[in-house]
Scaffold this motif. Structure first.
Motif, PDB file in Angstrom:
ATOM      1  N   MET A   9       0.818  -1.221   0.000  1.00 30.06           N
ATOM      2  CA  MET A   9       0.000   0.000   0.000  1.00 30.06           C
ATOM      3  C   MET A   9       0.849   1.268   0.000  1.00 30.06           C
ATOM      4  SD  MET A   9      -3.367  -0.833   2.256  1.00 30.06           S
ATOM      5  CE  MET A   9      -3.899   0.862   2.043  1.00 30.06           C
ATOM      6  N   ALA A  10       2.034   1.192   0.589  1.00 31.39           N
ATOM      7  CA  ALA A  10       2.934   2.353   0.545  1.00 31.39           C
ATOM      8  C   ALA A  10       3.393   2.605  -0.892  1.00 31.39           C
ATOM      9  CB  ALA A  10       4.137   2.130   1.462  1.00 31.39           C
ATOM     10  N   ALA A  11       3.646   1.520  -1.621  1.00 28.99           N
ATOM     11  CA  ALA A  11       4.127   1.644  -3.002  1.00 28.99           C
ATOM     12  C   ALA A  11       2.996   1.905  -3.997  1.00 28.99           C
ATOM     13  CB  ALA A  11       4.870   0.364  -3.405  1.00 28.99           C
ATOM     14  N   GLU A  12       1.808   1.371  -3.703  1.00 25.62           N
ATOM     15  CA  GLU A  12       0.650   1.512  -4.598  1.00 25.62           C
ATOM     16  C   GLU A  12      -0.581   1.829  -3.741  1.00 25.62           C
ATOM     17  OE1 GLU A  12      -1.593   2.248  -7.243  1.00 25.62           O
ATOM     18  OE2 GLU A  12       0.108   1.290  -8.225  1.00 25.62           O
ATOM     19  N   PRO A  13      -0.749   3.106  -3.394  1.00 28.04           N
ATOM     20  CA  PRO A  13      -1.856   3.495  -2.503  1.00 28.04           C
ATOM     21  C   PRO A  13      -3.201   3.522  -3.244  1.00 28.04           C
ATOM     22  CG  PRO A  13      -0.566   5.422  -3.090  1.00 28.04           C
ATOM     23  CD  PRO A  13       0.121   4.234  -3.723  1.00 28.04           C
ATOM     24  N   ILE A  14      -3.703   2.353  -3.569  1.00 23.64           N
ATOM     25  CA  ILE A  14      -4.912   2.240  -4.383  1.00 23.64           C
ATOM     26  C   ILE A  14      -6.181   2.562  -3.598  1.00 23.64           C
ATOM     27  CG2 ILE A  14      -5.180  -0.244  -4.033  1.00 23.64           C
ATOM     28  CD1 ILE A  14      -5.950  -0.311  -7.098  1.00 23.64           C
ATOM     29  N   VAL A  15      -6.148   2.382  -2.266  1.00 25.79           N
ATOM     30  CA  VAL A  15      -7.287   2.729  -1.411  1.00 25.79           C
ATOM     31  C   VAL A  15      -6.782   3.427  -0.156  1.00 25.79           C
ATOM     32  CG1 VAL A  15      -8.846   0.882  -2.183  1.00 25.79           C
ATOM     33  CG2 VAL A  15      -7.314   0.477  -0.273  1.00 25.79           C
ATOM     34  N   SER A  16      -7.689   4.116   0.519  1.00 21.90           N
ATOM     35  CA  SER A  16      -7.328   4.825   1.748  1.00 21.90           C
ATOM     36  C   SER A  16      -7.133   3.844   2.900  1.00 21.90           C
ATOM     37  CB  SER A  16      -8.436   5.822   2.114  1.00 21.90           C
ATOM     38  OG  SER A  16      -9.612   5.123   2.514  1.00 21.90           O
ATOM     39  N   ASP A  17      -6.431   4.299   3.913  1.00 23.87           N
ATOM     40  CA  ASP A  17      -6.241   3.492   5.115  1.00 23.87           C
ATOM     41  C   ASP A  17      -7.580   3.186   5.773  1.00 23.87           C
ATOM     42  OD1 ASP A  17      -3.522   3.643   4.669  1.00 23.87           O
ATOM     43  OD2 ASP A  17      -3.143   5.115   6.245  1.00 23.87           O
ATOM     44  N   GLU A  18      -8.499   4.155   5.723  1.00 24.55           N
ATOM     45  CA  GLU A  18      -9.807   3.967   6.346  1.00 24.55           C
ATOM     46  C   GLU A  18     -10.581   2.837   5.667  1.00 24.55           C
ATOM     47  OE1 GLU A  18      -8.032   7.651   7.243  1.00 24.55           O
ATOM     48  OE2 GLU A  18      -8.664   7.015   5.251  1.00 24.55           O
ATOM     49  N   LEU A  19     -10.552   2.798   4.328  1.00 22.97           N
ATOM     50  CA  LEU A  19     -11.245   1.732   3.615  1.00 22.97           C
ATOM     51  C   LEU A  19     -10.577   0.382   3.844  1.00 22.97           C
ATOM     52  CD1 LEU A  19     -12.247   3.417   0.240  1.00 22.97           C
ATOM     53  CD2 LEU A  19     -13.741   2.749   2.127  1.00 22.97           C
ATOM     54  N   MET A  20      -9.257   0.367   3.919  1.00 22.22           N
ATOM     55  CA  MET A  20      -8.572  -0.896   4.194  1.00 22.22           C
ATOM     56  C   MET A  20      -8.912  -1.385   5.594  1.00 22.22           C
ATOM     57  SD  MET A  20      -6.853  -3.405   3.073  1.00 22.22           S
ATOM     58  CE  MET A  20      -6.111  -2.864   1.537  1.00 22.22           C
ATOM     59  N   SER A  21      -8.950  -0.487   6.554  1.00 23.23           N
ATOM     60  CA  SER A  21      -9.320  -0.857   7.920  1.00 23.23           C
ATOM     61  C   SER A  21     -10.726  -1.445   7.957  1.00 23.23           C
ATOM     62  CB  SER A  21      -9.239   0.375   8.829  1.00 23.23           C
ATOM     63  OG  SER A  21      -9.698   0.064  10.118  1.00 23.23           O
ATOM     64  N   GLU A  22     -11.654  -0.812   7.267  1.00 27.74           N
ATOM     65  CA  GLU A  22     -13.030  -1.315   7.222  1.00 27.74           C
ATOM     66  C   GLU A  22     -13.092  -2.672   6.524  1.00 27.74           C
ATOM     67  OE1 GLU A  22     -17.249  -1.347   7.758  1.00 27.74           O
ATOM     68  OE2 GLU A  22     -15.540  -0.495   8.822  1.00 27.74           O
ATOM     69  N   ALA A  23     -12.324  -2.846   5.465  1.00 26.54           N
ATOM     70  CA  ALA A  23     -12.293  -4.117   4.744  1.00 26.54           C
ATOM     71  C   ALA A  23     -11.763  -5.234   5.647  1.00 26.54           C
ATOM     72  CB  ALA A  23     -11.435  -4.003   3.489  1.00 26.54           C
ATOM     73  N   ILE A  24     -10.705  -4.949   6.385  1.00 29.48           N
ATOM     74  CA  ILE A  24     -10.146  -5.952   7.294  1.00 29.48           C
ATOM     75  C   ILE A  24     -11.175  -6.310   8.366  1.00 29.48           C
ATOM     76  CG2 ILE A  24      -8.357  -6.390   9.035  1.00 29.48           C
ATOM     77  CD1 ILE A  24      -6.457  -4.698   7.254  1.00 29.48           C
ATOM     78  N   ARG A  25     -11.868  -5.291   8.893  1.00 28.76           N
ATOM     79  CA  ARG A  25     -12.901  -5.544   9.895  1.00 28.76           C
ATOM     80  C   ARG A  25     -13.995  -6.445   9.331  1.00 28.76           C
ATOM     81  NH1 ARG A  25     -17.693  -4.500  11.064  1.00 28.76           N
ATOM     82  NH2 ARG A  25     -18.038  -3.041   9.363  1.00 28.76           N
ATOM     83  N   ILE A  26     -14.453  -6.156   8.129  1.00 30.10           N
ATOM     84  CA  ILE A  26     -15.508  -6.951   7.499  1.00 30.10           C
ATOM     85  C   ILE A  26     -15.042  -8.385   7.260  1.00 30.10           C
ATOM     86  CG2 ILE A  26     -16.808  -7.254   5.344  1.00 30.10           C
ATOM     87  CD1 ILE A  26     -16.975  -4.138   5.233  1.00 30.10           C
ATOM     88  N   GLU A  27     -13.852  -8.540   6.688  1.00 30.96           N
ATOM     89  CA  GLU A  27     -13.363  -9.876   6.353  1.00 30.96           C
ATOM     90  C   GLU A  27     -13.066 -10.722   7.591  1.00 30.96           C
ATOM     91  OE1 GLU A  27     -13.183 -11.553   3.467  1.00 30.96           O
ATOM     92  OE2 GLU A  27     -14.140  -9.855   2.496  1.00 30.96           O
ATOM     93  N   LEU A  28     -12.615 -10.087   8.673  1.00 29.90           N
ATOM     94  CA  LEU A  28     -12.364 -10.842   9.896  1.00 29.90           C
ATOM     95  C   LEU A  28     -13.669 -11.297  10.534  1.00 29.90           C
ATOM     96  CD1 LEU A  28      -9.461  -8.849  11.601  1.00 29.90           C
ATOM     97  CD2 LEU A  28      -9.316 -11.027  10.387  1.00 29.90           C
ATOM     98  N   GLY A  29     -14.703 -10.482  10.417  1.00 27.98           N
ATOM     99  CA  GLY A  29     -16.000 -10.828  11.000  1.00 27.98           C
ATOM    100  C   GLY A  29     -15.979 -10.703  12.515  1.00 27.98           C
ATOM    101  N   GLU A  30     -17.123 -10.960  13.107  1.00 30.34           N
ATOM    102  CA  GLU A  30     -17.261 -10.809  14.554  1.00 30.34           C
ATOM    103  C   GLU A  30     -16.413 -11.807  15.336  1.00 30.34           C
ATOM    104  OE1 GLU A  30     -21.258 -10.568  16.060  1.00 30.34           O
ATOM    105  OE2 GLU A  30     -21.894  -9.372  14.328  1.00 30.34           O
ATOM    106  N   ARG A  31     -16.309 -13.025  14.825  1.00 30.50           N
ATOM    107  CA  ARG A  31     -15.551 -14.053  15.541  1.00 30.50           C
ATOM    108  C   ARG A  31     -14.078 -13.695  15.687  1.00 30.50           C
ATOM    109  NH1 ARG A  31     -15.498 -19.947  13.919  1.00 30.50           N
ATOM    110  NH2 ARG A  31     -14.051 -18.926  12.535  1.00 30.50           N
ATOM    111  N   LYS A  32     -13.533 -12.993  14.715  1.00 33.88           N
ATOM    112  CA  LYS A  32     -12.099 -12.689  14.740  1.00 33.88           C
ATOM    113  C   LYS A  32     -11.836 -11.188  14.923  1.00 33.88           C
ATOM    114  CE  LYS A  32     -10.882 -16.677  11.960  1.00 33.88           C
ATOM    115  NZ  LYS A  32     -10.262 -17.173  10.740  1.00 33.88           N
ATOM    116  N   ALA A  33     -12.843 -10.464  15.411  1.00 33.23           N
ATOM    117  CA  ALA A  33     -12.715  -9.012  15.589  1.00 33.23           C
ATOM    118  C   ALA A  33     -11.565  -8.640  16.521  1.00 33.23           C
ATOM    119  CB  ALA A  33     -14.031  -8.426  16.096  1.00 33.23           C
ATOM    120  N   LYS A  34     -11.224  -9.535  17.445  1.00 38.67           N
ATOM    121  CA  LYS A  34     -10.143  -9.244  18.389  1.00 38.67           C
ATOM    122  C   LYS A  34      -8.792  -9.090  17.690  1.00 38.67           C
ATOM    123  CE  LYS A  34      -9.485 -14.141  19.346  1.00 38.67           C
ATOM    124  NZ  LYS A  34      -9.727 -15.226  20.288  1.00 38.67           N
ATOM    125  N   PHE A  35      -8.686  -9.574  16.446  1.00 31.98           N
ATOM    126  CA  PHE A  35      -7.427  -9.471  15.713  1.00 31.98           C
ATOM    127  C   PHE A  35      -7.288  -8.161  14.929  1.00 31.98           C
ATOM    128  CE2 PHE A  35      -8.173 -14.172  15.827  1.00 31.98           C
ATOM    129  CZ  PHE A  35      -7.193 -14.454  16.759  1.00 31.98           C
TER     130      PHE A  35
END
Length: 181
Positions: free
Chosen positions: A136-162
């Protein structure tokens, strides 16, 4: 705009997962995406890679022959995919376990000591997200905020602690790669 990515490594290194993170973040950004996994029959230790295509237009095919950006998490992946980076593209190499430098001089190469970064931030399983941060540093295709939200969605509630550990890994990877950009 169309960008194609390949994430490659051993099974269990999290390459399919960070491909999903990128695909989801780009979908949240209103882009059209495809995510195509490819892996051997082994659960862990075999080869695993995925391709992600991001476009302003519908994606006609999920297949990626030549990519704009490739992440190589292990030596076999570097050996196999280095030639698949488009001239002028980006190759991110996990220098923690890959014992050679890139051979091409027509691409941007970023070396990321992903395992060291993960250990320093006390997230030993975060090397994959650290190398995603370097990408992402080399190719900032999306914002940090969108990446954070994507990680939250993909982890789901069961893995939210990560989520906090993954965000630390993402930021540390970006910071480590910033001086190479």
């Amino acid at each position: 705009m169309m960008k194609q990515f390949i994430f490659a490594g051993f099974g269990g290194q999290g390459m399919l997962l960070i491909g999903k993170f990128l695909a989801m973040a780009c979908m949240l950004d209103g882009k059209h995406v495809s995510w195509l996994p490819s892996y051997g029959p082994e659960m862990r230790g075999g080869t695993a890679n995925c391709s992600v295509t991001v476009s302003d237009e519908p994606v006609g095919s999920p297949l990626v022959d030549m990519a704009d950006c490739i992440v190589a998490m292990n030596r076999p992946s570097l050996d196999k995919f280095e030639s698949k980076v488009k001239p002028g593209g980006i190759l991110v190499i996990n220098s923690s376990i890959i014992d050679r430098k890139a051979e091409r001089d027509d691409i941007k190469v970023v070396y990321c000591d992903a395992q060291r970064i993960a250990e320093e931030i006390k997230n030993p399983k975060g090397a994959n997200v650290a190398i995603l941060g370097a990408l992402m540093a080399a190719e900032p295709i999306v914002s940090d905020e969108l990446m954070s939200e994507a990680i939250r969605i993909e982890l789901g509630e069961r893995k939210a602690k990560f989520l906090p550990g993954n965000m630390k890994a993402l930021e540390a990877g970006k910071a480590a790669a910033a001086d190479q950009i």
